[in-house]
Design a protein around this motif. Structure first.
Motif, PDB file in Angstrom:
ATOM      1  N   LEU A 283       0.799  -1.222   0.000  1.00  0.00           N
ATOM      2  CA  LEU A 283       0.000   0.000   0.000  1.00  0.00           C
ATOM      3  C   LEU A 283       0.834   1.277   0.000  1.00  0.00           C
ATOM      4  CD1 LEU A 283      -2.837  -1.109   2.441  1.00  0.00           C
ATOM      5  CD2 LEU A 283      -2.760  -1.257  -0.064  1.00  0.00           C
ATOM      6  N   ASP A 284       1.980   1.262   0.644  1.00  0.00           N
ATOM      7  CA  ASP A 284       2.808   2.470   0.679  1.00  0.00           C
ATOM      8  C   ASP A 284       3.326   2.833  -0.711  1.00  0.00           C
ATOM      9  OD1 ASP A 284       2.424   2.859   3.399  1.00  0.00           O
ATOM     10  OD2 ASP A 284       4.211   1.702   3.941  1.00  0.00           O
ATOM     11  N   ASP A 285       3.878   1.856  -1.416  1.00  0.00           N
ATOM     12  CA  ASP A 285       4.351   2.128  -2.775  1.00  0.00           C
ATOM     13  C   ASP A 285       3.190   2.432  -3.705  1.00  0.00           C
ATOM     14  OD1 ASP A 285       7.065   2.008  -2.322  1.00  0.00           O
ATOM     15  OD2 ASP A 285       7.234  -0.108  -2.852  1.00  0.00           O
ATOM     16  N   ALA A 286       2.066   1.745  -3.511  1.00  0.00           N
ATOM     17  CA  ALA A 286       0.885   2.014  -4.334  1.00  0.00           C
ATOM     18  C   ALA A 286       0.448   3.468  -4.172  1.00  0.00           C
ATOM     19  CB  ALA A 286      -0.254   1.073  -3.954  1.00  0.00           C
ATOM     20  N   ALA A 287       0.364   3.937  -2.942  1.00  0.00           N
ATOM     21  CA  ALA A 287      -0.063   5.314  -2.684  1.00  0.00           C
ATOM     22  C   ALA A 287       0.900   6.314  -3.320  1.00  0.00           C
ATOM     23  CB  ALA A 287      -0.174   5.560  -1.182  1.00  0.00           C
ATOM     24  N   ARG A 288       2.185   6.060  -3.173  1.00  0.00           N
ATOM     25  CA  ARG A 288       3.195   6.972  -3.723  1.00  0.00           C
ATOM     26  C   ARG A 288       3.086   7.057  -5.244  1.00  0.00           C
ATOM     27  NH1 ARG A 288       7.801   5.819  -5.975  1.00  0.00           N
ATOM     28  NH2 ARG A 288       7.818   3.674  -5.230  1.00  0.00           N
ATOM     29  N   LEU A 289       2.980   5.909  -5.897  1.00  0.00           N
ATOM     30  CA  LEU A 289       2.929   5.882  -7.360  1.00  0.00           C
ATOM     31  C   LEU A 289       1.611   6.430  -7.896  1.00  0.00           C
ATOM     32  CD1 LEU A 289       4.573   2.393  -7.744  1.00  0.00           C
ATOM     33  CD2 LEU A 289       5.538   4.542  -8.590  1.00  0.00           C
ATOM     34  N   LEU A 290       0.510   6.059  -7.253  1.00  0.00           N
ATOM     35  CA  LEU A 290      -0.782   6.567  -7.710  1.00  0.00           C
ATOM     36  C   LEU A 290      -0.880   8.075  -7.531  1.00  0.00           C
ATOM     37  CD1 LEU A 290      -3.028   3.694  -6.337  1.00  0.00           C
ATOM     38  CD2 LEU A 290      -2.547   4.193  -8.752  1.00  0.00           C
ATOM     39  N   GLN A 291      -0.312   8.580  -6.448  1.00  0.00           N
ATOM     40  CA  GLN A 291      -0.319  10.039  -6.239  1.00  0.00           C
ATOM     41  C   GLN A 291       0.525  10.733  -7.292  1.00  0.00           C
ATOM     42  OE1 GLN A 291      -2.142  11.814  -3.698  1.00  0.00           O
ATOM     43  NE2 GLN A 291      -1.681  13.337  -5.268  1.00  0.00           N
ATOM     44  N   GLU A 292       1.662  10.145  -7.634  1.00  0.00           N
ATOM     45  CA  GLU A 292       2.511  10.732  -8.680  1.00  0.00           C
ATOM     46  C   GLU A 292       1.763  10.786 -10.008  1.00  0.00           C
ATOM     47  OE1 GLU A 292       6.792  10.025 -10.957  1.00  0.00           O
ATOM     48  OE2 GLU A 292       6.275   8.739  -9.258  1.00  0.00           O
ATOM     49  N   GLY A 293       1.118   9.689 -10.367  1.00  0.00           N
ATOM     50  CA  GLY A 293       0.331   9.674 -11.603  1.00  0.00           C
ATOM     51  C   GLY A 293      -0.787  10.700 -11.579  1.00  0.00           C
TER      52      GLY A 293
END
Length: 75
Positions: free
Chosen positions: A36-46
């Motif tokens: 979830l941490d990496d998911a949140a970071r990447l989705l926020q960047e997108g």
């Protein structure tokens, strides 16, 4: 997959919607695997890129918001 995303960034630039799509797809993969941490970071960047380049009502923006909300529901 990170190498593919990095390649997109080099080819089209870090603020291009194609790069945002790659980052979002990678974020979805992390979400699906429970990271979830990496998911949140990447989705926020997108999402940040989409909001900068597209209208807030664009389907890519809406989809990114939905995916990001899924991350926060899981946390």
């Amino acid at each position: 997959l990170q190498q593919v995303v990095d390649s997109y960034r080099k080819v089209v630039g870090a603020d291009h919607p194609f790069y945002a799509a790659s980052v979002t797809n990678l974020g979805f993969l992390h979400l699906s695997s429970g990271d979830l941490d990496d998911a949140a970071r990447l989705l926020q960047e997108g999402l940040d890129i989409y909001r900068k380049r597209l209208a807030d009502v664009h389907p890519a923006v809406v989809n990114s918001l939905e995916l990001l909300s899924d991350v926060f529901k899981e946390k």
